[in-house]
Enzyme design. Sequence first.
Site, mmCIF file in Angstrom:
data_model
loop_
_atom_site.group_PDB
_atom_site.id
_atom_site.type_symbol
_atom_site.label_atom_id
_atom_site.label_comp_id
_atom_site.label_asym_id
_atom_site.label_seq_id
_atom_site.Cartn_x
_atom_site.Cartn_y
_atom_site.Cartn_z
ATOM 1 N N CYS A 1 0.848 -1.191 0.000
ATOM 2 C CA CYS A 1 0.000 0.000 0.000
ATOM 3 C C CYS A 1 0.884 1.242 0.000
ATOM 4 C CB CYS A 1 -0.937 0.008 1.205
ATOM 5 S SG CYS A 1 -2.026 1.447 1.211
ATOM 6 N N CYS B 1 -0.253 4.091 2.401
ATOM 7 C CA CYS B 1 0.012 3.804 3.815
ATOM 8 C C CYS B 1 1.511 3.856 4.119
ATOM 9 C CB CYS B 1 -0.556 2.441 4.198
ATOM 10 S SG CYS B 1 -2.368 2.372 4.144
#
Length: 194
Positions: free
Chosen positions: A155, A158
């Site tokens: 991700c 993130c």
Amino acid sequence: MNESTEVIQEILESIGLDKNYRTASLTLLETGESRYLRDLKLNFTSTLTSAHLTNKECALLGLATAANNNNVPLINFFTKYAKESEATDAEIGEAVGCASLLASNNIFYRFRHFTQKEKYTQIPARIRMQLMMKPVTGKEFFELASLAVSAINGCEMCVNAHEDSLIKLGTTEERIFDAVRIASLVTATGKVIF
């Protein structure tokens, strides 16, 4: 007994598994007398210590990684190592909780990032994240574990957010780098021992 078998037995013994334990992947490496087995052993051993992390932090990062990857032998190994490194039951539970929470966050925020639709950023996530508010391991370490799990799960949003938070908290880049290195090597070990 060939050298590959000896190295496999050394790896298995260090993880606490029977020397005759085999997965299909280990068998293929053994049969092919792969030179990679020495690298695997040395790489895995290097996850246990760091110049920038305590042994307890290495153990908890290994545990979060193993839990994220659903790898029971490595979960057992890193739980034992964490306890030997004076991690509390609460810290051990939090490492597993971090892996679970970040699995949901990584999917959710990757979706938002991939679609790049403003509408999805306006809709409330409705994902409970109380674990992140007052972590027993401390905000800095929880962010470090979150970054490592996010890197595993791919991700980008993130990873960038956690890395930015860590830098703002005063974390060194070497510490960040080592956390991700440990996560990558525990994941690699889990591809052949599961």
